[in-house]
Structures are given as structure tokens and as C-alpha cells.
Write a protein that holds these residues in place. Structure first.
Motif, mmCIF file in Angstrom:
data_model
loop_
_atom_site.group_PDB
_atom_site.id
_atom_site.type_symbol
_atom_site.label_atom_id
_atom_site.label_comp_id
_atom_site.label_asym_id
_atom_site.label_seq_id
_atom_site.Cartn_x
_atom_site.Cartn_y
_atom_site.Cartn_z
ATOM 1 N N ASP A 142 0.808 -1.217 0.000
ATOM 2 C CA ASP A 142 0.000 0.000 0.000
ATOM 3 C C ASP A 142 0.845 1.273 0.000
ATOM 4 N N GLN A 143 1.843 1.346 0.900
ATOM 5 C CA GLN A 143 2.664 2.548 1.003
ATOM 6 C C GLN A 143 3.796 2.574 -0.017
ATOM 7 N N VAL A 144 4.357 1.431 -0.304
ATOM 8 C CA VAL A 144 5.527 1.358 -1.182
ATOM 9 C C VAL A 144 5.201 1.800 -2.600
ATOM 10 N N CYS A 145 4.036 1.416 -3.111
ATOM 11 C CA CYS A 145 3.715 1.642 -4.528
ATOM 12 C C CYS A 145 2.768 2.804 -4.775
ATOM 13 N N LYS A 146 2.473 3.603 -3.779
ATOM 14 C CA LYS A 146 1.401 4.593 -3.916
ATOM 15 C C LYS A 146 1.731 5.736 -4.881
ATOM 16 N N ASP A 147 3.017 6.045 -5.095
ATOM 17 C CA ASP A 147 3.380 7.185 -5.939
ATOM 18 C C ASP A 147 3.815 6.796 -7.349
ATOM 19 N N ILE A 148 3.672 5.540 -7.711
ATOM 20 C CA ILE A 148 4.110 5.084 -9.036
ATOM 21 C C ILE A 148 3.025 5.387 -10.072
ATOM 22 N N GLU A 149 3.406 6.074 -11.159
ATOM 23 C CA GLU A 149 2.450 6.444 -12.199
ATOM 24 C C GLU A 149 2.529 5.530 -13.414
#
Length: 341
Positions: free
Chosen positions: A311-318
């Protein structure tokens, strides 16, 4: 450019943090022996050697590594090249010995739990260059004494502890790479290693003495991962399921219960993911029932995308492609085996 580099770093962190392995995580130490080719190395003591002359030598090394999961690890090694004259088939008998240190990342591609192919990406420097202030100042220039390296190889693990592997490594100076020249060094190496200090969290039985004769305890917890948008089992999953099935058969209890909890990543709508998570759990159930376990012993539950591991690790990947890779640990079925004692 910085944003893309940060995204790749986040992806690597997610793989390190969330992909679990039953047998492959932990420390290992080993030794290597092989043959090195110095065809284009501009070494100080070799400046009088023509480029078309063969300057081969034996290579010996020690290495220490740590695997975070079956796919990613780090290694540091020290190599010594040349225990006798390099120019074995020429008149010159000058002894040359080169020592270097190398740090690399190891990316593995499991075929089975015991056999896999791998690549290593890293960099090497000779000890004499590391001790030179002038050489260190040139580390990030075209004339750097750092030798980027690339290895390809295969390894086999015996009894979950002893590793034997063969690989070939290309090493070239930064200047040669920029000029698109052929590699400076080539090492063909056989290695032997021993795994120690590995984590046994995932393959450890948790049992205790119950207060009453019919008290239930959790005997086994495992995860099986799935490809994106799929309920198909990978070849490596079948290897893991065979071991789980054997462990279930070895549990000394007449009453065994299996709970299969299916999960998905966050891509897709809620209804679709709910159905996909249930179908993934049913694919594991079909495996167990085909191997003699009664349907009445198996409970299915679909969790959809409610309980992600990333949840936190991948949240900013576009980037969609990077996001799919980063969310891989979420696409899983959790297997819990309980028994009455």
C-alpha cells in the motif's frame, strides 16, 4: 529522470520487502575459481604487451552475499588474478598479481526451488586504485578506474544449503563502454557456496501443547503468488505446492482444516477483483483436492484488494508497467493449515 530513478528504487524496495521465500533468503559465503582473459587491460606492468597477445590468467576469489528473496540479492567479493606468469605461452615470465574488490546486485530467475538462472550487475576496482587519491577523484569521470561488470550464470542448490554455480562475467572500463569498445576482461568461473543464517519464519511449524485435547493450532502458513490478472499457477508455484502438500500429509492429526484467502492488487474495480480473488483461491483448492484432500477440509474466502502488502511502497508510481511489477506481492493466495490435537 530523477523521478524515474526514484520509481525504480521504490520498485526494488517493494520486491525486497514483500516477496517471501521458503528456502532462499539469507546469508551465504563461498569461493570461486576460474580463468580470466586480460586482452585489452591497460595494466601498468603490461604496457609493453601488444593488444593482440593473449594474457590469460587463473582467478580465485571469496564472496559474501545476502538474498532478500528468490529474485534479488547483494554480493561483495575479493578476487585475485594471477598466481603464476600470465604469459604462459610466451617468453616473458614476469609474475603479475592483480587484486580487486567488486560489489554487485544479483537478479535471479527461478526455474524450480533448487535451480535458477541469474544476472549480476555491479562494479569492480583494483585495490591499488582504491588506495590512490588521484584515481578516486576520477571515479565519476570518463577516465574512471571503476570497471562496471555484467554476469550471467546458473546455479543449483543442494539440500537448501550448498550452492554450486557457473557464470561468465564481462568487465570493461567506463571509457571503453563510452567508446563502444569490446569488454576489457572476461572471467569464466565455477563457484561453491554455503548458506547460513537463513530465515526460517515461513517454513517453521508453530505448535504448542494445548490445554484440552481438541484445541486447534495453526500448523502452517504459506503464500502462493500469481501473474497479473490471472489465476494460472506458475511452474515454481507447483514446486511449492508439492512441498506444502507433503507437509500437510506429515501432520499427525486426524482433523486438518485448510483456509485459502485469495487477494488481488488494486488495479481494476471492486467487483472484478472480488471474483478474481475467489478464483485464485479455487485454483489452489483444485490442486489440493486433486491430491487427495477432501473438499470438506478446505474453506475458501475472497478478499479482493482489501489487504494489500504494498500500500505505502507503490502509492506514488504512475507508470502502469512499473506499478504492475511493484504490486506483484499483492496477487496472492494465503494458505493457512490448522489442526486439532
Amino acid at each position: 529522470m530523477k523521478k524515474r530513478a526514484l520509481t525504480i528504487l521504490i520498485l526494488l524496495v517493494s520486491l525486497v520487502s514483500n516477496v517471501q521465500s521458503k528456502n532462499n533468503d539469507g546469508w551465504y559465503i563461498g569461493t570461486k575459481i576460474g580463468w580470466s582473459n586480460f586482452n585489452l587491460l591497460n595494466y601498468k606492468k603490461m604496457q609493453d604487451i601488444k593488444h593482440d597477445e593473449s594474457t590469460n590468467a587463473p582467478i580465485f576469489g571469496l564472496f559474501l552475499g545476502y538474498e532478500f528473496n528468490p529474485y534479488f540479492g547483494l554480493e561483495i567479493e575479493n578476487d585475485t588474478t594471477g598466481f603464476f606468469p600470465h604469459l604462459m605461452f610466451q617468453k616473458s615470465k614476469e609474475h603479475i598479481q592483480a587484486n580487486n574488490v567488486q560489489i554487485s546486485t544479483k537478479l535471479s530467475y527461478p526455474v524450480t526451488d533448487d535451480f535458477r538462472f541469474y544476472t549480476r550487475l555491479g562494479g569492480m576496482m583494483f585495490w591499488e586504485n582504491l588506495a590512490s587519491k588521484e584515481d578516486l577523484k576520477k571515479t565519476f569521470t570518463k577516465h574512471s578506474c571503476l570497471f562496471p561488470s555484467l554476469s550471467v550464470g546458473a546455479e543449483y542448490i543442494f539440500n537448501d544449503e550448498f550452492i554450486t554455480r557457473f557464470d561468465y562475467t564481462w568487465k570493461s572500463s567506463v571509457e571503453n563502454i563510452m567508446n563502444l569498445s569490446k569488454p576489457t576482461l572476461g572471467d569464466a568461473v565455477v563457484s561453491f557456496a554455503w548458506k547460513f543464517g537463513k530465515s526460517k519464519i515461513n517454513d517453521m511449524f508453530t505448535s504448542y501443547t494445548p490445554e484440552t485435547s481438541n484445541q486447534q493450532y495453526v500448523a502452517l502458513n504459506e503464500n502462493i503468488n500469481f501473474p497479473f490478472n490471472s489465476t494460472e499457477l506458475r511452474p515454481i508455484s507447483y514446486d511449492k505446492l508439492r512441498k506444502i502438500n507433503n507437509e500437510i500429509n506429515n501432520i499427525k492429526s486426524k482433523k486438518i482444516y485448510i483456509t485459502l484467502s485469495g487477494h488481488t492488487d488494486r488495479i481494476g474495480n471492486k467487483e472484478y477483483n472480488q471474483k478474481l480473488s475467489e478464483d485464485r483461491a479455487y485454483s489452489i483448492k483444485n490442486y489440493f483436492t486433486s491430491h487427495g484432500i477432501s473438499e470438506n477440509q478446505i474453506n475458501i474466502q475472497g478478499m479482493g484488494n482489501q489487504y494489500p502488502l504494498t500500500d505505502q511502497v507503490c502509492k506514488d508510481i504512475e507508470s502502469r508497467a512499473l506499478l504492475i511489477s511493484c504490486l506483484a506481492p499483492d496477487r496472492r493466495v494465503e494458505i493457512e493449515v490448522s489442526a486439532d490435537q
